[in-house]
Write a protein that holds these residues in place. Structure first.
Motif, PDB file in Angstrom:
ATOM      1  N   LYS A  11      -7.606   9.224   1.733  1.00  0.00           N
ATOM      2  CA  LYS A  11      -7.066  10.288   0.866  1.00  0.00           C
ATOM      3  C   LYS A  11      -5.860  11.012   1.472  1.00  0.00           C
ATOM      4  O   LYS A  11      -5.521  12.110   1.047  1.00  0.00           O
ATOM      5  CB  LYS A  11      -8.160  11.312   0.494  1.00  0.00           C
ATOM      6  CG  LYS A  11      -9.393  10.715  -0.145  1.00  0.00           C
ATOM      7  CD  LYS A  11      -9.067  10.046  -1.470  1.00  0.00           C
ATOM      8  CE  LYS A  11     -10.224   9.178  -1.951  1.00  0.00           C
ATOM      9  NZ  LYS A  11      -9.767   8.101  -2.835  1.00  0.00           N
ATOM     10  N   SER A  12      -5.226  10.396   2.461  1.00  0.00           N
ATOM     11  CA  SER A  12      -4.046  11.035   3.037  1.00  0.00           C
ATOM     12  C   SER A  12      -2.826  10.849   2.128  1.00  0.00           C
ATOM     13  O   SER A  12      -1.794  11.478   2.336  1.00  0.00           O
ATOM     14  CB  SER A  12      -3.765  10.473   4.434  1.00  0.00           C
ATOM     15  OG  SER A  12      -3.646   9.065   4.384  1.00  0.00           O
ATOM     16  N   GLY A  13      -2.958   9.939   1.157  1.00  0.00           N
ATOM     17  CA  GLY A  13      -1.843   9.720   0.226  1.00  0.00           C
ATOM     18  C   GLY A  13      -1.124   8.406   0.436  1.00  0.00           C
ATOM     19  O   GLY A  13       0.040   8.250   0.038  1.00  0.00           O
ATOM     20  N   LYS A  14      -1.809   7.415   1.044  1.00  0.00           N
ATOM     21  CA  LYS A  14      -1.173   6.129   1.351  1.00  0.00           C
ATOM     22  C   LYS A  14      -0.714   5.400   0.081  1.00  0.00           C
ATOM     23  O   LYS A  14       0.432   4.965  -0.007  1.00  0.00           O
ATOM     24  CB  LYS A  14      -2.161   5.229   2.129  1.00  0.00           C
ATOM     25  CG  LYS A  14      -2.637   5.829   3.445  1.00  0.00           C
ATOM     26  CD  LYS A  14      -3.626   4.915   4.179  1.00  0.00           C
ATOM     27  CE  LYS A  14      -4.930   4.697   3.420  1.00  0.00           C
ATOM     28  NZ  LYS A  14      -5.760   5.914   3.273  1.00  0.00           N
ATOM     29  N   SER A  15      -1.627   5.274  -0.868  1.00  0.00           N
ATOM     30  CA  SER A  15      -1.287   4.508  -2.078  1.00  0.00           C
ATOM     31  C   SER A  15      -0.214   5.226  -2.886  1.00  0.00           C
ATOM     32  O   SER A  15       0.733   4.595  -3.367  1.00  0.00           O
ATOM     33  CB  SER A  15      -2.545   4.289  -2.931  1.00  0.00           C
ATOM     34  OG  SER A  15      -3.515   3.598  -2.173  1.00  0.00           O
ATOM     35  N   ALA A  16      -0.342   6.548  -2.996  1.00  0.00           N
ATOM     36  CA  ALA A  16       0.662   7.320  -3.738  1.00  0.00           C
ATOM     37  C   ALA A  16       2.039   7.141  -3.100  1.00  0.00           C
ATOM     38  O   ALA A  16       3.046   6.999  -3.802  1.00  0.00           O
ATOM     39  CB  ALA A  16       0.269   8.799  -3.761  1.00  0.00           C
ATOM     40  N   LEU A  17       2.078   7.102  -1.761  1.00  0.00           N
ATOM     41  CA  LEU A  17       3.359   6.937  -1.073  1.00  0.00           C
ATOM     42  C   LEU A  17       3.920   5.535  -1.298  1.00  0.00           C
ATOM     43  O   LEU A  17       5.115   5.360  -1.516  1.00  0.00           O
ATOM     44  CB  LEU A  17       3.201   7.218   0.428  1.00  0.00           C
ATOM     45  CG  LEU A  17       4.490   7.141   1.242  1.00  0.00           C
ATOM     46  CD1 LEU A  17       5.507   8.178   0.761  1.00  0.00           C
ATOM     47  CD2 LEU A  17       4.218   7.347   2.728  1.00  0.00           C
TER      48      LEU A  17
END
Ligand SMILES: Nc1nc2c(ncn2[C@@H]2O[C@H](COP(=O)(O)OP(=O)(O)OP(=O)(O)O)[C@@H](O)[C@H]2O)c(=O)[nH]1
Ligand SMILES: [Mg+2]
Length: 150
Positions: A11-17
């Motif tokens: 949930k650190s934002g890998k996919s969104a990034l």
């Protein structure tokens, strides 16, 4: 194909990034996106499992990347720091990415400074919600890939 890996906790934002960097929003989970960068050639952006979820899988991914993005989204980042030496050992160039900075009062400045102080590495603050820092990060990745090829 040359690879750029996206590492970080769940949930650190890998996919969104990954989607932000490829300007391509897709609904289903994809682990790789290939893209053509002018002057650099074809590269593969690799989304990884959380370093706190399946370390062995994440380590496998670390072996084949040329550039590693290490994502940090809040001020507990010991695990991420411990990963830096693994990534360095594999020969990857590292960029630390402070993510979801729209949630932080100072836009991630103090977190970025704290991480920089202990790691000695440069950091980029990004938000995929406000599109902050995405272009700066793209440019850094491209310049690392260009430098490595020479
Ligand atoms: N406000 C805000 N939320 C974000 C940002 N990036 C991601 N999120 C949210 O944070 C959550 C996790 O984002 P993901 O991109 O799925 O994170 P992940 O690291 O791929 O998660 P896993 O694959 O489950 O490990 C989602 O609810 C996103 O909508 C951002 O820049 N700002
Ligand atoms: Mg994901």
């Amino acid at each position: 194909m040359r690879q750029v890996g996206i590492f970080g906790k769940r949930k650190s934002g890998k996919s969104a990034l990954m989607y932000a960097l490829t300007h391509h929003k897709i609904m289903n989970e994809t682990k790789y996106r290939a893209l053509e960068i002018s002057g650099v050639g074809k590269i593969m952006l690799v989304d990884t499992v959380g370093v706190d979820a399946e370390p062995a899988f994440a380590e496998k991914s670390a072996e084949s990347v040329e550039v590693a993005l290490m994502l940090i989204s809040n001020d507990s980042f010991e695990l991420e720091l411990s990963w830096l030496s693994k990534l360095k050992k594999s020969g990857a160039a590292i960029i630390i990415v402070i993510t979801q900075v729209d949630k932080l009062d100072d836009g991630g400045k103090s977190l970025a400074a704290a991480v920089k102080e202990v790691s000695g590495l440069d950091t980029v603050c990004v938000s995929t919600k406000t599109n902050t820092g995405i272009e700066e990060l793209s440019n850094k990745i491209i310049s690392l890939l260009s430098a490595e090829r020479m």
